[in-house]
Design a protein around this motif. Structure first.
Motif, mmCIF file in Angstrom:
data_model
loop_
_atom_site.group_PDB
_atom_site.id
_atom_site.type_symbol
_atom_site.label_atom_id
_atom_site.label_comp_id
_atom_site.label_asym_id
_atom_site.label_seq_id
_atom_site.Cartn_x
_atom_site.Cartn_y
_atom_site.Cartn_z
ATOM 1 N N VAL A 30 0.838 -1.199 0.000
ATOM 2 C CA VAL A 30 0.000 0.000 0.000
ATOM 3 C C VAL A 30 0.872 1.247 0.000
ATOM 4 O O VAL A 30 0.597 2.222 -0.719
ATOM 5 N N ALA A 31 1.945 1.243 0.794
ATOM 6 C CA ALA A 31 2.851 2.394 0.832
ATOM 7 C C ALA A 31 3.492 2.637 -0.530
ATOM 8 O O ALA A 31 3.636 3.790 -0.963
ATOM 9 N N GLY A 85 1.983 7.726 -6.505
ATOM 10 C CA GLY A 85 1.009 8.765 -6.816
ATOM 11 C C GLY A 85 -0.407 8.273 -7.003
ATOM 12 O O GLY A 85 -1.261 9.018 -7.494
ATOM 13 N N LYS A 86 -0.683 7.039 -6.593
ATOM 14 C CA LYS A 86 -2.024 6.508 -6.762
ATOM 15 C C LYS A 86 -2.952 6.994 -5.656
ATOM 16 O O LYS A 86 -2.527 7.249 -4.535
ATOM 17 N N ARG A 87 -4.190 7.148 -6.006
ATOM 18 C CA ARG A 87 -5.221 7.544 -5.045
ATOM 19 C C ARG A 87 -5.635 6.295 -4.263
ATOM 20 O O ARG A 87 -5.964 5.255 -4.838
ATOM 21 N N ILE A 88 -5.644 6.392 -2.931
ATOM 22 C CA ILE A 88 -5.980 5.258 -2.068
ATOM 23 C C ILE A 88 -7.349 5.519 -1.434
ATOM 24 O O ILE A 88 -7.520 6.488 -0.688
ATOM 25 N N GLU A 128 -3.857 1.482 11.255
ATOM 26 C CA GLU A 128 -2.610 2.081 10.783
ATOM 27 C C GLU A 128 -2.627 2.335 9.280
ATOM 28 O O GLU A 128 -1.924 3.223 8.787
ATOM 29 N N ILE A 129 -3.444 1.592 8.537
ATOM 30 C CA ILE A 129 -3.583 1.818 7.101
ATOM 31 C C ILE A 129 -4.534 2.986 6.845
ATOM 32 O O ILE A 129 -4.295 3.842 5.985
ATOM 33 N N LEU A 130 -5.623 3.037 7.618
ATOM 34 C CA LEU A 130 -6.624 4.098 7.428
ATOM 35 C C LEU A 130 -6.039 5.488 7.640
ATOM 36 O O LEU A 130 -6.511 6.469 7.063
ATOM 37 N N MET A 131 -5.027 5.592 8.471
ATOM 38 C CA MET A 131 -4.449 6.901 8.782
ATOM 39 C C MET A 131 -3.860 7.580 7.541
ATOM 40 O O MET A 131 -3.767 8.804 7.503
#
Length: 215
Positions: free
Chosen positions: A132-133, A139-142, A178-181
């Motif tokens: 994910v990082a 530059g991808k939108r998450i 921790e991912i949602l942040m």
């Protein structure tokens, strides 16, 4: 030029004109009613499209890696949900991203109804967090589907104009905190029923269609 008719003849003329108008109106109404009854009796044409005709208007082979919309159910546990999401990716032209583990490989194998026609699959490595990082650094939108205080409603979600990753969490625990942040957006689906949330495959498919600009 006006013609002065005798009183009796003039009255008969007016009565004939009124009768003609009534007859014309009744005839028109009758024709309309007959047409309506005919339509009600006749089956709708084109109500169903044959699979052969559908295939002729769609891609003749699986799409390649467009890298525009990636559906990433990285924490999904149930096999059936992964099979449904794979089908959704094929329908909207998206890629599927999953870890290369026995659980995911087994789930895709038993839930895959597309056979050799399956869409592009990105194997996530070395870890979910690092993958994910890396997508963010590129530059991808998450976008994450999650019930959160700052989540936007599905109707406000803007379709993907640049490469986008859609994160789907565990059926019971959701996406890790921790991912949602670090995601760009959280989206939730408006509901009026008593259920707390939708099935992850249903929710993910709804959001994926929105991001693909197909809903």
């Amino acid at each position: 030029m006006l013609i002065d008719l005798p009183g009796g003849l003039a009255r008969r003329g007016r009565m004939l004109l009124v009768s003609l108008r009534r007859w014309t109106s009744a005839a028109a109404k009758g024709a309309h009613d007959d047409r309506y009854r005919s339509l009600a009796r006749s089956p709708m044409t084109g109500a169903k499209t044959k699979p052969k005709d559908l295939r002729s208007h769609r891609r003749q082979r699986p799409h390649g890696c467009w890298d525009h919309l990636i559906v990433a159910p990285l924490w999904v546990a149930y096999d059936a949900n992964l099979g449904t999401l794979l089908r959704t990716c094929d329908a909207i032209g998206a890629c599927l991203a999953v870890p290369r583990t026995k659980h995911y490989q087994h789930a895709l194998r038993i839930g895959d109804t597309l056979g050799r026609q399956r869409p592009c699959i990105h194997w996530v490595a070395p870890s979910k967090e690092q993958w994910v990082a890396e997508q963010r650094e590129r530059g991808k939108r998450i976008v994450a589907v999650e019930l959160a205080d700052d989540a936007i409603a599905l109707t406000r979600l803007v379709p993907a104009r640049r490469s986008t990753v859609l994160l789907l969490g565990h059926e019971h625990h959701g996406v890790p905190d921790e991912i949602l942040m670090d995601v760009d957006e959280c989206v939730q689906i408006p509901m009026v029923g008593i259920g707390a949330s939708l099935n992850v495959a249903v929710a993910g498919s709804l959001v994926a269609y929105r991001l693909a600009g197909l809903s």
